[in-house]
Design an enzyme around this catalytic site. Structure first.
Site, PDB file in Angstrom:
ATOM      1  N   GLN A  51       0.889  -1.186   0.000  1.00  0.00           N
ATOM      2  CA  GLN A  51       0.000   0.000   0.000  1.00  0.00           C
ATOM      3  C   GLN A  51       0.916   1.222   0.000  1.00  0.00           C
ATOM      4  O   GLN A  51       1.090   1.908   1.007  1.00  0.00           O
ATOM      5  CB  GLN A  51      -0.921  -0.044   1.234  1.00  0.00           C
ATOM      6  CG  GLN A  51      -1.902   1.125   1.352  1.00  0.00           C
ATOM      7  CD  GLN A  51      -3.131   1.028   0.455  1.00  0.00           C
ATOM      8  OE1 GLN A  51      -3.437  -0.036  -0.079  1.00  0.00           O
ATOM      9  NE2 GLN A  51      -3.825   2.140   0.269  1.00  0.00           N
TER      10      GLN A  51
ATOM     11  N   LYS B 205       0.588  -9.622 -17.375  1.00  0.00           N
ATOM     12  CA  LYS B 205      -0.468 -10.003 -16.421  1.00  0.00           C
ATOM     13  C   LYS B 205      -1.478  -8.879 -16.224  1.00  0.00           C
ATOM     14  O   LYS B 205      -1.104  -7.713 -16.183  1.00  0.00           O
ATOM     15  CB  LYS B 205       0.219 -10.329 -15.089  1.00  0.00           C
ATOM     16  CG  LYS B 205      -0.663 -10.326 -13.860  1.00  0.00           C
ATOM     17  CD  LYS B 205       0.108 -10.794 -12.643  1.00  0.00           C
ATOM     18  CE  LYS B 205      -0.033  -9.865 -11.480  1.00  0.00           C
ATOM     19  NZ  LYS B 205       0.644 -10.325 -10.265  1.00  0.00           N
TER      20      LYS B 205
HETATM   21  C1  R5P Z   1       2.129  -8.212  -7.408  1.00  0.00           C
HETATM   22  O1  R5P Z   1       2.409  -7.273  -8.159  1.00  0.00           O
HETATM   23  C2  R5P Z   1       3.163  -9.097  -6.842  1.00  0.00           C
HETATM   24  O2  R5P Z   1       4.389  -8.916  -7.498  1.00  0.00           O
HETATM   25  C3  R5P Z   1       2.759 -10.550  -6.912  1.00  0.00           C
HETATM   26  O3  R5P Z   1       2.667 -10.929  -8.263  1.00  0.00           O
HETATM   27  C4  R5P Z   1       1.440 -10.775  -6.235  1.00  0.00           C
HETATM   28  O4  R5P Z   1       1.448 -10.268  -4.933  1.00  0.00           O
HETATM   29  C5  R5P Z   1       1.115 -12.270  -6.222  1.00  0.00           C
HETATM   30  O5  R5P Z   1      -0.139 -12.448  -5.641  1.00  0.00           O
HETATM   31  P1  R5P Z   1      -0.973 -13.789  -5.859  1.00  0.00           P
HETATM   32  O6  R5P Z   1      -0.099 -14.947  -5.460  1.00  0.00           O
HETATM   33  O7  R5P Z   1      -2.152 -13.622  -4.961  1.00  0.00           O
HETATM   34  O8  R5P Z   1      -1.357 -13.829  -7.296  1.00  0.00           O
END
Ligand code: R5P
Length: 281
Positions: free
Chosen positions: A91, A184
């Site tokens: 955050q 992504k």
């Molecule tokens: C986000 O930008 C981070 O780099 C990670 O990709 C993210 O926190 C991964 O979260 P989750 O395992 O819930 O997809």
């Protein structure tokens, strides 16, 4: 002297071993009402102490503040704090009006108590500008992850999104292979979409590297895309394994190997970042 709290104990012990210094394990417990209690069972500490403790989940932040005071009370006048997983780092701005700027709040309060701060793979290292009263550095786990995977026959290292490109490059440089990234889009807290990719993955052993695995949604989606492209094996690695809601099991169903560093301890935290931290200290 390395002082360990109740989190990242194996990293703290490893760090003491690598540096060849004494490890002191603080006593930490909870009162029946849930409040934290800490005690360093020593007459005195060295003047210079390295304290290792996470600020996640919230209860550990309180423990860290108490440990800093306990160490001061026993004569430590220079405290370097290693926060392996720094909670609230994501955050880092007010995404919506009325939100708290959580990363800044944490850093501003912690800077009052520490003489030096070391973190590992902060989501955005720029947030350390808010830790202004003492030196602070963010260290990279990439060398440790690369070393771990150097004998796993990896052909390609991928970041799951553009922001993870640099990390993938650094890991690939240690392994001696190529790197790239996927595209992504986050649909919700648990759902992500990986865009169809042109990456040449057919018959390759691919390692996906991210800073955090939380729900595992990102890695599951990235792995499906790589398998669709014909990758023969997909390994997943991250620095901080939060692994919420049974994520490890979900990941093990689709990935050939899942590994994290020991900033957060779990069954798969097999990569130690102790050498990276020791080098900086
Ligand atoms: C986000 O930008 C981070 O780099 C990670 O990709 C993210 O926190 C991964 O979260 P989750 O395992 O819930 O997809």
């Amino acid at each position: 002297m390395i002082l360990g709290g109740s989190t990242s104990k194996s990293l703290a012990q490893d760090l003491a071993r690598v540096l060849g210094v004494e490890y002191v394990q603080a006593l930490t417990k909870r009162f029946p009402d849930g409040e934290a209690y800490v005690r360093i069972e020593r007459e005195a500490l060295d003047k210079e102490v390295v304290l290792v403790q996470n600020t996640y989940p919230d209860a550990n932040l309180v423990e860290l503040l108490l440990l800093l005071d306990a160490a001061r009370g026993l004569g430590a006048d220079k405290i370097t704090c290693v926060i392996p997983y720094f909670g609230y780092a994501r955050q880092d701005r007010r995404f919506n009006p009325g939100e708290a700027l959580s990363a800044k709040v944490m850093l501003r309060h912690l800077e009052m108590e520490m003489d030096r701060l070391l973190t590992i793979d902060l989501h955005k290292p720029d947030v350390l500008e808010w830790f202004a009263r003492a030196p602070a550095s963010d260290l990279k786990a990439a060398p440790a992850i690369g070393e771990f995977f150097s004998n796993h026959g990896i052909d390609l290292v991928l970041g799951p999104d553009k922001g993870a490109t640099k990390r993938a490059e650094e890991v690939a440089a240690v392994i001696g292979c190529e790197s790239d990234h996927l595209e992504k889009a986050r649909l919700s807290g648990t759902e992500v979409r990986i865009a169809p990719s042109q990456i040449e993955a057919k018959g390759k052993t691919v390692l996906i590297v991210d800073d955090i695995i939380s729900t595992g949604g990102t890695i599951v989606a990235a792995t499906s895309e790589l398998k669709r492209l014909g990758a023969s094996k997909v390994f997943a690695a991250c620095t901080h394994g939060l692994f919420t809601g049974g994520a490890v099991d979900r990941l093990k169903d689709v990935c050939d190997l899942v590994v994290s560093t020991n900033t957060l301890e779990s069954d798969v935290s097999r990569v130690s970042v102790a050498k990276v931290v020791a080098k900086e200290i």
